[in-house]
Design a protein around this motif. Sequence first.
Motif, PDB file in Angstrom:
ATOM      1  N   ALA A   1       0.847  -1.199   0.000  1.00  0.00           N
ATOM      2  CA  ALA A   1       0.000   0.000   0.000  1.00  0.00           C
ATOM      3  C   ALA A   1       0.883   1.249   0.000  1.00  0.00           C
ATOM      4  CB  ALA A   1      -0.930  -0.015   1.210  1.00  0.00           C
ATOM      5  N   ALA A   2       1.953   1.154   0.800  1.00  0.00           N
ATOM      6  CA  ALA A   2       2.865   2.304   0.873  1.00  0.00           C
ATOM      7  C   ALA A   2       3.586   2.496  -0.460  1.00  0.00           C
ATOM      8  CB  ALA A   2       3.877   2.086   2.009  1.00  0.00           C
ATOM      9  N   VAL A   3       3.996   1.364  -1.081  1.00  0.00           N
ATOM     10  CA  VAL A   3       4.710   1.438  -2.359  1.00  0.00           C
ATOM     11  C   VAL A   3       3.783   2.008  -3.433  1.00  0.00           C
ATOM     12  CG1 VAL A   3       5.867   0.092  -4.163  1.00  0.00           C
ATOM     13  CG2 VAL A   3       6.265  -0.473  -1.758  1.00  0.00           C
ATOM     14  N   LYS A   4       2.540   1.581  -3.392  1.00  0.00           N
ATOM     15  CA  LYS A   4       1.552   2.056  -4.361  1.00  0.00           C
ATOM     16  C   LYS A   4       1.395   3.579  -4.248  1.00  0.00           C
ATOM     17  CE  LYS A   4      -3.301   1.261  -5.538  1.00  0.00           C
ATOM     18  NZ  LYS A   4      -4.508   0.535  -5.101  1.00  0.00           N
ATOM     19  N   ALA A   5       1.273   4.040  -2.982  1.00  0.00           N
ATOM     20  CA  ALA A   5       1.079   5.472  -2.759  1.00  0.00           C
ATOM     21  C   ALA A   5       2.290   6.266  -3.247  1.00  0.00           C
ATOM     22  CB  ALA A   5       0.839   5.723  -1.265  1.00  0.00           C
ATOM     23  N   ALA A   6       3.499   5.692  -3.023  1.00  0.00           N
ATOM     24  CA  ALA A   6       4.713   6.424  -3.373  1.00  0.00           C
ATOM     25  C   ALA A   6       5.003   6.407  -4.860  1.00  0.00           C
ATOM     26  CB  ALA A   6       5.902   5.849  -2.595  1.00  0.00           C
ATOM     27  N   THR A   7       4.631   5.300  -5.544  1.00  0.00           N
ATOM     28  CA  THR A   7       5.047   5.158  -6.945  1.00  0.00           C
ATOM     29  C   THR A   7       3.903   5.279  -7.930  1.00  0.00           C
ATOM     30  OG1 THR A   7       4.699   2.775  -6.961  1.00  0.00           O
ATOM     31  CG2 THR A   7       6.873   3.551  -6.234  1.00  0.00           C
TER      32      THR A   7
END
Length: 441
Positions: free
Chosen positions: A397-403
Amino acid sequence: MTTTRFAPSPTGYIHVGNLRTALFNHLIARKAGGDFILRIDDTDPERSKEAYVEAIQQDMTWLGLSWDRVERQSLRLDRYSAAADQLRAMGRFYECFETPTELDLKRKKQLNMGKPPVYDRAALALTEAEKEQLRAERGQGHWRFKLDLERIEWTDGILGEMSIDAASVSDPVLIRGDGQVLYTLASVVDDIEMGVTDVVRGSDHVTNTATQIQMITALGGTLPAFAHHSLLTGPQGEALSKRLGTLALRDLRQQGVEPAALLSQMARLGSSDPIELRDDLTTIAEGFNLTHFGSAPTKFDVDDLFPLTGRHLQTLEHSALADEIAALGVPADLSQQFWAVTRENITTRHDLAAWWRLFSQGADPVIEAEDSEFVAQAMTLLPMGPLDGESWGTWTAAVKAATGRKGRGLFMPLRKALTGQQHGPDMSAVLPLLQVIKARG
Ligand code: GLU
């Protein structure tokens, strides 16, 4: 009482072809609550080896094909000479002196004249004086059983009504010139004296059965029920005989084939019943029916054993593999989890080691050029602290938000970077097992 026997010659390792014979006889005895004898046919002292006797027992034990007793033909030679005397006294046993070359010539002549290559019984015409002279010249003769020239009939448990003209069969040699008792005599005496009620063997023994029926009758024995199963061929119908060396049970075991897979397949292959995975011999025995087998050669493909093996392994509880998993070095607190993650992703037990290597040492990451920045960035976002079943979800979820990546473009590069593979267990279960990640700063 039902009594069956499996009668291997200890001259090599037993293979899938032998297994069929062993299993059928075992199942018949067990279903009937009778006895299953492991009979070691070791009358050939040169070719029989003790190491093979042990190997046969190990292979059968691995499969769970328990036997009620072991018999050894080499310990029963006096019984065979007693039977030979009996046949001699009846005038059904005669001494012959032809050399192998002479017999070969006779056969060739007969074939040239379009006749079946049946022994011509020339030795029956020898006078005592002629025999004495031949003995002096050539040593002791070999002994043949004199068949009654009539049709020999039996109802075969697989092949149905059988009828063989004894005139088309050579009088079988039962004792060699050097005194060695041959299979046919030993087998008949044993089958009579051990009370064997059912003889199941390969269809290469059909002609032997005809002669054995006459011998058993001559010796006053009770005829067992005979059944001859077809021989195995390769997947294309090719003869397996040359490949059997690589289809030894111990080779299959080494390749990781599970007994349940092998037994489930062999108890049904060549019959009208479907091959279904059964986890133990008792359930395999329940559906086993000899009359459902056909006479056509049976195609065997070793590759079919692996999906069955994988499916059997999936059914196992953690406790069945706990020792093996511990031996790989998996810490006790991760053992259950390790099994839960891998059980549906292995074909054989051997694959467990590869999974543990991956979890403990990390995989060679597979990172496509276009993903390298993305993966590097994702790694900086891995949650700190111990990883659990939630960590994958939190992280992605964090990776999705960042990338801004999502779906396959998000998950696949991470899976490939962490496991080196495109497929595999659920990543939320894999992540907490990755020791490399756990060990990071
Ligand atoms: N020793 C024999 C064989 O392996 C046994 C055959 C039989 O079952 O009578 O072929």
